[in-house]
Design an enzyme around this catalytic site. Sequence first.
Site, PDB file in Angstrom:
ATOM      1  N   LYS A  54       0.839  -1.198   0.000  1.00 36.33           N
ATOM      2  CA  LYS A  54       0.000   0.000   0.000  1.00 36.33           C
ATOM      3  C   LYS A  54       0.878   1.255   0.000  1.00 36.33           C
ATOM      4  CE  LYS A  54      -3.770  -2.513   2.111  1.00 36.33           C
ATOM      5  NZ  LYS A  54      -4.499  -2.947   3.304  1.00 36.33           N
ATOM      6  N   GLN A  98      -4.373  -1.520   9.692  1.00 33.02           N
ATOM      7  CA  GLN A  98      -4.319  -2.841   9.062  1.00 33.02           C
ATOM      8  C   GLN A  98      -4.944  -3.891   9.984  1.00 33.02           C
ATOM      9  OE1 GLN A  98      -3.207  -3.411   5.852  1.00 33.02           O
ATOM     10  NE2 GLN A  98      -3.924  -5.506   6.132  1.00 33.02           N
ATOM     11  N   ASP A 121     -10.704   3.082   4.426  1.00 30.65           N
ATOM     12  CA  ASP A 121     -10.932   1.638   4.316  1.00 30.65           C
ATOM     13  C   ASP A 121     -12.433   1.315   4.371  1.00 30.65           C
ATOM     14  OD1 ASP A 121      -9.160  -0.334   3.772  1.00 30.65           O
ATOM     15  OD2 ASP A 121      -8.510  -0.676   5.840  1.00 30.65           O
TER      16      ASP A 121
END
Length: 293
Positions: A54, A98, A121
């Site tokens: 990412k 994450q 996200d």
Amino acid sequence: MTAKIIDGTAIAGEVRANVAKDVAARVDKGLPVPGLATVLVGENPASQVYVRMKQKACEKAGIKSFGYNLPADISQAELETLVSELNANPEINGILVQLPLPKGLDEERVLNSISLEKDVDGFHPVNIGRLAQKGRKSLFVPCTPDGVIYLLDQTGVQLQGASAVVLGRSNIVGMPVALLLVERDATVTICHSRTKNLAEVCRSADVLVAAVGRPEMVRRDWVKPGAVVIDVGVNRVEDASLEKGYKLVGDVAFDEVKDVASAITPVPGGVGPMTIAMLLRNTVKAADIADRN
Ligand code: NDP
């Protein structure tokens, strides 16, 4: 019938090129460079790889990335304090924590502490809740499910009125994919580990999305001739003939199903590359939202 192979690598590449153009256009206009914070807690090797990918993708698109690597024994309060600081930092437009978090940390509370405008996200409970409500729009949609819908659109699949079956009901893939398909006026059936007659249910689908994490579970006779099959699964299976000792396969038996489906995503090279592409897109969207506030 031989299915059209949906080239996720190429489609994701186009999305990433457009993101890079949007970033460059912002800079030309004198607007700030978008910034993404990645928060990695602990040393899960797969998570480390995802976070690095990412960050690299950000660099390539001209997005600034800010990495925070924290020890697995960080306290809930310390983690939430960091998120609050990132919420307040104007250089940071998107915050990505994450998942999964190490045991002992309350994932829902952490996600809830991310500012809605920075939830690139799309896992903030309010964003997910809006996705589940008719007529409400979430600011951000989770990246992998968003990528699934993008691939279907790029393939020209008619979703309105289509019969869609989603295999899997996880918070990160199955459930949001199902909600997005409903939003697009498909008639959706969600399957899980307690579903009876799984093969028969799958065979009713015009659009079948598999997100179970079971290597090649979906066989040829589970698929209606002409159906569109999107395979989200990424599974390692042993393969002694390869130097690394394993290969990646999806949840769908690709070689069998490609002969009955009208279109299918391969693994790798299907849904996988879309996740990061949609994350970059969401980060630029978050920067655009910040400009207006
Ligand atoms: P989870 O393990 O969280 O969820 C799996 C779902 O599948 C659950 O709803 C489970 O049912 C259901 N399931 C499991 N076994 C069966 C079975 N035998 N029959 C029917 N249903 C079953 O997985 P994720 O949603 O996180 O991930 C799914 C797959 O997608 C994985 O292979 C993962 O690696 C991949 N993935 C790929 C991404 C990408 O390409 N970018 C991103 C995220 C995931 P129940 O709820 O009853 O337990």
